[in-house]
Design a protein around this motif. Structure first.
Motif, PDB file in Angstrom:
ATOM      1  N   MET A  91      32.744  35.805  34.954  1.00 41.32           N
ATOM      2  CA  MET A  91      32.552  36.487  33.578  1.00 41.32           C
ATOM      3  C   MET A  91      31.367  36.757  33.612  1.00 41.32           C
ATOM      4  O   MET A  91      30.557  37.342  33.248  1.00 41.32           O
ATOM      5  N   PHE A  92      30.379  35.661  33.455  1.00 41.84           N
ATOM      6  CA  PHE A  92      28.814  34.914  34.009  1.00 41.84           C
ATOM      7  C   PHE A  92      28.247  35.765  34.501  1.00 41.84           C
ATOM      8  O   PHE A  92      27.537  35.477  34.606  1.00 41.84           O
ATOM      9  N   ALA A  93      28.714  35.750  35.444  1.00 40.14           N
ATOM     10  CA  ALA A  93      27.918  36.486  36.695  1.00 40.14           C
ATOM     11  C   ALA A  93      28.100  37.651  36.725  1.00 40.14           C
ATOM     12  O   ALA A  93      26.668  38.155  37.000  1.00 40.14           O
ATOM     13  N   ALA A  94      28.983  38.670  36.121  1.00 40.79           N
ATOM     14  CA  ALA A  94      29.094  40.117  35.974  1.00 40.79           C
ATOM     15  C   ALA A  94      28.335  40.439  34.716  1.00 40.79           C
ATOM     16  O   ALA A  94      27.840  41.265  34.920  1.00 40.79           O
ATOM     17  N   ALA A  95      27.841  39.324  33.641  1.00 42.13           N
ATOM     18  CA  ALA A  95      26.865  39.723  32.756  1.00 42.13           C
ATOM     19  C   ALA A  95      25.696  40.031  33.219  1.00 42.13           C
ATOM     20  O   ALA A  95      24.562  40.096  32.425  1.00 42.13           O
ATOM     21  N   ALA A  96      25.109  39.400  34.742  1.00 44.29           N
ATOM     22  CA  ALA A  96      23.700  39.413  34.624  1.00 44.29           C
ATOM     23  C   ALA A  96      23.346  40.958  35.448  1.00 44.29           C
ATOM     24  O   ALA A  96      22.664  40.828  35.660  1.00 44.29           O
ATOM     25  N   PHE A  97      24.545  41.311  35.478  1.00 41.54           N
ATOM     26  CA  PHE A  97      24.448  42.365  36.253  1.00 41.54           C
ATOM     27  C   PHE A  97      24.407  44.190  36.204  1.00 41.54           C
ATOM     28  O   PHE A  97      24.142  45.273  36.230  1.00 41.54           O
ATOM     29  N   ILE A  98      26.077  43.496  35.266  1.00 44.33           N
ATOM     30  CA  ILE A  98      26.042  45.011  34.226  1.00 44.33           C
ATOM     31  C   ILE A  98      25.830  44.414  33.241  1.00 44.33           C
ATOM     32  O   ILE A  98      25.964  43.890  32.417  1.00 44.33           O
ATOM     33  N   PRO A  99      26.072  46.405  31.722  1.00 42.39           N
ATOM     34  CA  PRO A  99      26.117  45.333  30.402  1.00 42.39           C
ATOM     35  C   PRO A  99      26.829  45.389  29.834  1.00 42.39           C
ATOM     36  O   PRO A  99      28.383  44.984  30.367  1.00 42.39           O
ATOM     37  N   LEU A 100      26.613  44.069  29.044  1.00 36.38           N
ATOM     38  CA  LEU A 100      27.489  43.539  28.293  1.00 36.38           C
ATOM     39  C   LEU A 100      28.862  44.471  27.742  1.00 36.38           C
ATOM     40  O   LEU A 100      30.143  43.540  28.050  1.00 36.38           O
ATOM     41  N   SER A 101      28.883  45.485  27.163  1.00 36.57           N
ATOM     42  CA  SER A 101      29.713  46.608  27.361  1.00 36.57           C
ATOM     43  C   SER A 101      30.885  47.014  28.642  1.00 36.57           C
ATOM     44  O   SER A 101      32.063  46.228  27.739  1.00 36.57           O
ATOM     45  N   ASP A 102      30.417  46.663  29.605  1.00 37.77           N
ATOM     46  CA  ASP A 102      30.787  47.143  30.611  1.00 37.77           C
ATOM     47  C   ASP A 102      32.029  45.710  31.096  1.00 37.77           C
ATOM     48  O   ASP A 102      33.165  45.754  30.845  1.00 37.77           O
ATOM     49  N   ALA A 103      31.199  44.349  31.190  1.00 40.75           N
ATOM     50  CA  ALA A 103      32.025  43.372  31.243  1.00 40.75           C
ATOM     51  C   ALA A 103      32.939  42.988  30.429  1.00 40.75           C
ATOM     52  O   ALA A 103      33.758  42.815  31.101  1.00 40.75           O
ATOM     53  N   THR A 104      32.872  43.498  28.836  1.00 44.89           N
ATOM     54  CA  THR A 104      33.926  42.873  28.248  1.00 44.89           C
ATOM     55  C   THR A 104      34.694  43.705  27.938  1.00 44.89           C
ATOM     56  O   THR A 104      35.925  43.385  28.190  1.00 44.89           O
ATOM     57  N   ALA A 105      35.082  45.246  28.148  1.00 45.71           N
ATOM     58  CA  ALA A 105      35.538  45.886  28.274  1.00 45.71           C
ATOM     59  C   ALA A 105      36.698  45.498  29.105  1.00 45.71           C
ATOM     60  O   ALA A 105      37.695  45.997  29.423  1.00 45.71           O
ATOM     61  N   ILE A 106      35.821  45.442  30.437  1.00 44.98           N
ATOM     62  CA  ILE A 106      36.659  44.399  31.637  1.00 44.98           C
ATOM     63  C   ILE A 106      37.860  43.495  31.489  1.00 44.98           C
ATOM     64  O   ILE A 106      39.089  43.467  31.665  1.00 44.98           O
ATOM     65  N   SER A 107      36.412  43.145  30.916  1.00 44.84           N
ATOM     66  CA  SER A 107      37.680  41.671  30.156  1.00 44.84           C
ATOM     67  C   SER A 107      38.915  41.735  29.793  1.00 44.84           C
ATOM     68  O   SER A 107      39.851  40.924  29.430  1.00 44.84           O
ATOM     69  N   PHE A 108      38.605  43.115  28.788  1.00 44.62           N
ATOM     70  CA  PHE A 108      40.151  43.250  28.309  1.00 44.62           C
ATOM     71  C   PHE A 108      41.697  43.440  29.266  1.00 44.62           C
ATOM     72  O   PHE A 108      42.484  44.175  28.928  1.00 44.62           O
ATOM     73  N   LEU A 109      41.660  43.888  30.365  1.00 44.78           N
ATOM     74  CA  LEU A 109      42.095  43.846  31.722  1.00 44.78           C
ATOM     75  C   LEU A 109      43.470  42.562  31.519  1.00 44.78           C
ATOM     76  O   LEU A 109      44.092  42.556  32.349  1.00 44.78           O
ATOM     77  N   ASN A 110      43.288  41.668  31.082  1.00 46.38           N
ATOM     78  CA  ASN A 110      43.669  40.596  31.291  1.00 46.38           C
ATOM     79  C   ASN A 110      44.692  40.424  31.155  1.00 46.38           C
ATOM     80  O   ASN A 110      46.172  39.887  31.328  1.00 46.38           O
ATOM     81  N   PRO A 111      45.949  40.897  29.704  1.00 48.61           N
ATOM     82  CA  PRO A 111      47.167  41.288  29.468  1.00 48.61           C
ATOM     83  C   PRO A 111      47.781  41.501  29.956  1.00 48.61           C
ATOM     84  O   PRO A 111      49.228  41.344  31.152  1.00 48.61           O
ATOM     85  N   VAL A 112      47.110  43.044  30.868  1.00 45.26           N
ATOM     86  CA  VAL A 112      47.894  43.395  31.943  1.00 45.26           C
ATOM     87  C   VAL A 112      47.925  43.420  33.539  1.00 45.26           C
ATOM     88  O   VAL A 112      49.220  43.221  33.418  1.00 45.26           O
ATOM     89  N   PHE A 113      47.139  42.264  34.130  1.00 48.12           N
ATOM     90  CA  PHE A 113      47.420  40.988  34.536  1.00 48.12           C
ATOM     91  C   PHE A 113      48.311  40.151  34.451  1.00 48.12           C
ATOM     92  O   PHE A 113      49.273  39.995  35.153  1.00 48.12           O
ATOM     93  N   GLY A 114      47.836  39.613  33.564  1.00 48.77           N
ATOM     94  CA  GLY A 114      49.185  38.220  32.921  1.00 48.77           C
ATOM     95  C   GLY A 114      50.663  39.630  32.739  1.00 48.77           C
ATOM     96  O   GLY A 114      51.741  38.624  33.465  1.00 48.77           O
ATOM     97  N   MET A 115      50.670  40.607  32.651  1.00 50.18           N
ATOM     98  CA  MET A 115      51.396  41.436  32.503  1.00 50.18           C
ATOM     99  C   MET A 115      52.421  41.600  34.203  1.00 50.18           C
ATOM    100  O   MET A 115      53.627  41.234  34.566  1.00 50.18           O
ATOM    101  N   MET A 116      51.452  41.779  34.919  1.00 45.92           N
ATOM    102  CA  MET A 116      51.868  41.723  36.049  1.00 45.92           C
ATOM    103  C   MET A 116      52.447  40.522  36.798  1.00 45.92           C
ATOM    104  O   MET A 116      53.487  40.789  37.613  1.00 45.92           O
ATOM    105  N   LEU A 117      52.149  39.590  36.943  1.00 50.63           N
ATOM    106  CA  LEU A 117      52.008  38.238  37.198  1.00 50.63           C
ATOM    107  C   LEU A 117      53.653  37.870  36.442  1.00 50.63           C
ATOM    108  O   LEU A 117      54.562  37.136  36.783  1.00 50.63           O
TER     109      LEU A 117
END
Length: 301
Positions: A91-117
């Protein structure tokens, strides 16, 4: 321990504070990963600082309160810490390359991956509503990778990998949360995370500038404070009530990025973020419907 009285107003404020602090962590990581505070630091070193200073905070608190660690499941803690370290570093690496709003939005996918696992690991049954929510959120992440250009945005892929790591971490947390106290989980997590991060950062470590040291300490302090706020929010209201307020992290991230780096979200960022949040909100609603009404609230620190 006497259960904490339900207080939805306090829970909402604590969650909003946690959202602001977590967005602040990502902002500082972005500053450290660029040349804003001096020569850019490697994401592995930034991650080390996050765990080191958070460990100092929790260790100090545990010492003052004479907290005792009781029968920790070390193998689960090690698994959780390794996954958490991977998620934080990516996540810290991603923040250096893309807007914080994009990185933060994608981070909200973690419950989806948690559900799949949770399907193969916990044997959970997933119905059409939850699959639809996951598909909507993943579609939003696809939008944020901007596949229409000549190349897919690499920062978005880093953020996507971070969300996958955190989603897997959620499974380990589920196993731990029912058997150990929140402070014990946080203390051991940051201890193991610090050891893993220090070993990884050894090969890329460079002496930070005074401003960078301050930012590294700030990341650790903000993350420790955010975790404390969120655990105490969950002790005062149901997770289904608290979750929507946590989405304010996206708003804070966009505001911080605009104020410090003059980066404003474009139409693609807004569309992708709204799509991810729609899927995440639907999933949170469905999880709340499936949650047993007898599930006890989290205990405050």
């Amino acid at each position: 321990m006497t259960p904490t009285s339900q207080n939805p107003g306090a829970a909402a404020l604590l969650t909003l504070a946690a959202a602001a602090f977590i967005a602040g962590c990502t902002l500082l990581a972005k500053a450290l990963g660029t040349d804003a505070l001096g020569p850019a630091l490697h994401p592995l070193q930034i991650s080390q600082g996050r765990f080191l200073f958070a460990l100092i905070v929790f260790s100090t608190f545990a010492t003052v309160t004479r907290f005792r660690i009781v029968r920790p499941a070390l193998h689960l803690h090690l698994l959780r810490s390794g996954l958490g370290w991977g998620g934080v570093t990516l996540m810290f690496a991603a923040a250096a390359f893309i807007p914080l709003s994009d990185a933060t939005a994608i981070s909200f996918l973690n419950p989806v991956f948690g559900m799949m696992l949770a399907i193969p690991i916990l044997g959970e049954k997933v119905g059409p509503v939850r699959w639809t929510a996951a598909a909507i959120a993943l579609l939003g992440a696809l939008v944020l990778t901007r596949p229409g250009g000549s190349t897919i945005e690499p920062g978005a892929l880093l953020a996507l990998a971070a969300a996958a790591c955190v989603g897997a971490e959620l499974i380990a947390i589920k196993f731990l949360s029912g058997r150990e106290r929140p402070l014990q989980i946080l203390l051991i997590n940051n201890l193991f995370g610090c050891l893993i991060a220090s070993a990884a950062a050894f090969f890329v470590w460079t002496a930070p500038t005074p401003a960078q040291w301050a930012a590294l300490a700030g990341i650790g302090l903000l993350m420790a404070t955010a975790q404390t706020c969120f655990v105490n929010a969950l002790a005062r209201a149901d997770a289904s009530f608290v979750a929507p307020f946590f989405y304010a992290t996206l708003v804070f991230a966009a505001l911080y990025d605009a104020a410090v780096f003059s980066v404003l979200p474009d139409a693609v960022s807004i569309l992708g973020a709204l799509t991810v949040l729609s899927g995440a909100a639907l999933l949170a609603w469905r999880e709340a419907r499936l949650k047993s009404p007898t599930t006890p609230p989290a205990r405050p620190l």
